[in-house]
Design an enzyme around this catalytic site. Structure first.
Site, short mmCIF file in Angstrom:
data_model
loop_
_atom_site.label_atom_id
_atom_site.label_comp_id
_atom_site.label_asym_id
_atom_site.label_seq_id
_atom_site.Cartn_x
_atom_site.Cartn_y
_atom_site.Cartn_z
N GLU A 1 -103.83 -64.26 46.83
CA GLU A 1 -102.69 -64.25 45.90
C GLU A 1 -103.05 -63.84 44.48
OE1 GLU A 1 -100.42 -67.85 46.07
OE2 GLU A 1 -100.05 -67.70 48.21
N GLU B 1 -100.85 -68.04 55.16
CA GLU B 1 -100.38 -69.36 54.72
C GLU B 1 -98.87 -69.45 54.93
OE1 GLU B 1 -101.15 -70.58 50.65
OE2 GLU B 1 -103.21 -69.86 50.77
C1 FCB Z 1 -100.32 -71.00 47.66
C2 FCB Z 1 -101.80 -71.21 47.46
C3 FCB Z 1 -102.36 -72.42 48.17
C4 FCB Z 1 -101.40 -73.59 48.09
C5 FCB Z 1 -100.02 -73.19 48.53
C6 FCB Z 1 -99.02 -74.32 48.54
O1 FCB Z 1 -99.80 -70.28 46.60
O2 FCB Z 1 -102.51 -70.07 47.89
O3 FCB Z 1 -103.61 -72.71 47.62
O4 FCB Z 1 -101.42 -74.12 46.83
O5 FCB Z 1 -99.54 -72.15 47.71
#
Ligand code: FCB
Length: 479
Positions: A183, A377
């Site tokens: 990210e 994620e």
């Molecule tokens: C993302 C991050 C991760 C976590 C989630 C909830 O942006 O990559 O580390 O904090 O959000």
């Protein structure tokens, strides 16, 4: 890969029902974490300080002054944590390497004791049949590099590629999948524009320089990894599903174009097309002379990649609103309003809309075709802890969230999107950045006093999803 998916559909004409869905053979089921969020052992075995050590010690920056000093103590408990992964049946585990453990001074000598930890972890995973997916940078920049300008300077991109090589030299014989950055949107805009993340700077010029040097660091590292023999190289973005609030309004559409540019195209276009989008070059030129973007940089950023990691939590809706001040984390967004979440939200206030994920995946597939994707994620914050009577953690809302988003993934696959895997965020409750330990994203509950781990109901549900390579036809809350 041609995806073969099956589904037992709802009754003809009936209301949509939860129905059984099977994922393609070989679909990768995993869970994700990040070094600073779980490891602890902040001063052990020669680890140097990171920007998050500094930031979390700065009064008022992190909820209740929480730090990652101890976190989930995963550094010492990694064997137990791998045992938990085995219980869940994970095929893969995505974790990040702490740059200041490996190179405490950022660009200086390699600290072999730091690498030893990742060596042990990798062996433990592989010994248990779990495929390691390594992220090289999940936000814990060595403080020494920040002292020299952090991501606003080119030297950090160069140091990143060297650091990547030192990790590859140690783990490359066993790790197949390498992710450069996690990210970069957050690193650049939350770190340097809004300052809600480390290093806590509020300066749009720095943020745009950071965007470029992060991308350059990715390109240099991708090339170095490829030259060293890495098999599968990728980057993880948090592309946003940005929609105009009023789809018919030209002004709202233009607002969406700008936010889509800042959040998506400014990263995706140089990565996949080898050039920044013209409208974003113009946008950045309002703040900087762009001298930091050198001839040839975009070609470096355009290094071929084998997989695009997508992190998704919530969609974004924007509209034109004359007089609206710019959102700090979207420099130059004056006159644009971000809609407040509507409908159900998670404990962190993020709107729940699984269809946003399908939309996003289809858009990526259409505009940046040819590269397989993984959800690296997806998950939700909810507060439940163990029920004193049963010992169970009844996190029904998380199960519903995950079920909805997995259905969204399946939908995207049915529509031709080349999606190869899904990593739930997160294996464990952990240090949620500026929110400290107040927001719990784990499918496994962590008691931060005793470090006891208890798989939540969502973990048991996820284990069953993995076992059957899909979702069953019951509604997820039927029990
Ligand atoms: C993302 C991050 C991760 C976590 C989630 C909830 O942006 O990559 O580390 O904090 O959000």
């Amino acid at each position: 890969m041609t995806a073969t998916v099956t589904s037992e559909t709802a009754e003809p004409g009936g209301a949509p029902q939860s129905s059984g869905l099977t994922f393609p053979d070989g679909f990768v089921w995993g869970a994700a974490t990040a070094s600073y969020q779980i490891e602890g052992a902040a001063r052990e075995d020669g680890r140097g300080p990171s920007i998050w050590d500094t930031f979390s010690r700065t009064p008022g920056k992190v909820f209740a002054g929480h730090t990652g000093d101890v976190a989930c103590d995963h550094y010492h408990r990694y064997r137990d944590d791998v045992a938990l992964m085995v219980e869940l049946g994970l095929a893969s585990y995505r974790f990040s390497i702490s740059w200041p453990r490996v190179r405490p001074d950022g660009a200086g000598p390699v600290n072999h004791r730091g690498l030893d930890f990742y060596d042990r972890l990798t062996d433990e995973l592989i010994g248990n049949g779990i495929d390691p997916v390594v992220t090289l940078y999940h936000w814990d920049l060595p403080q020494t590099l920040q002292d020299r300008g952090g991501w606003t300077v080119r030297e950090t991109a160069e140091a990143f590629a060297e650091y990547a090589q030192s990790v590859y030299a140690r783990l490359g014989d066993r790790v197949r999948t390498w992710t450069t950055l996690n990210e970069p949107w957050c690193s650049a805009y939350l770190g340097y524009a809004s300052g809600v993340h480390a290093p806590g700077i509020q300066d749009p010029v720095s943020a745009f320089k950071a965007v470029h040097h992060l991308l350059l660091g990715h390109g240099l590292a991708a090339r170095a990894l490829r030259d060293a023999g890495a098999q599968t190289i990728g980057i993880t973005l948090n592309p946003s599903s940005v929609l105009p609030l009023d789809q018919e309004s030209a002004a709202d559409q233009d607002a969406a174009r700008i936010i889509d540019g800042l959040q998506n195209r400014i990263f995706l276009d140089p990565l996949f097309h080898g050039r920044y989008p013209a409208d974003m070059l113009e946008h950045m030129a309002r703040f900087t002379d762009l001298a930091h973007i050198r001839e040839g940089d975009e070609a470096i950023i355009n290094a071929p990649i084998d997989v695009l990691g997508v992190n998704f939590y919530t969609p974004t809706y924007v509209s034109a609103k004359p007089g609206q001040a710019a959102a700090l984390d979207n420099p130059g967004s004056e006159g644009i309003a971000f809609r407040k979440p509507v409908g159900p939200v998670t404990d962190i206030g993020w709107q729940i809309e699984p269809a946003g994920l399908t939309r996003l995946l289809e858009r990526l597939h259409k505009d940046y075709p040819g590269t397989p994707m993984m959800i690296t994620e997806n998950g939700a914050a909810y507060p439940e802890g163990p029920d004193p009577a049963t010992g169970r953690v009844p996190d029904t809302a998380r199960i519903e969230y995950l079920d909805g988003h997995l259905r969204a993934c399946h939908d995207a696959i049915s529509r031709g999107v080349d999606l190869r895997g899904y990593f739930v965020w997160s294996l464990l409750d952990n240090f949620e950045w500026a929110e400290g330990y107040a927001k719990r994203f784990g499918v496994v509950h962590v008691d931060y006093t005793t470090q006891e781990r208890v798989p939540k109901d969502s973990a048991l549900w996820y284990r069953d999803v993995i076992r059957r390579n899909g979702l069953d036809d019951r509604s997820p809350t039927e029990g």
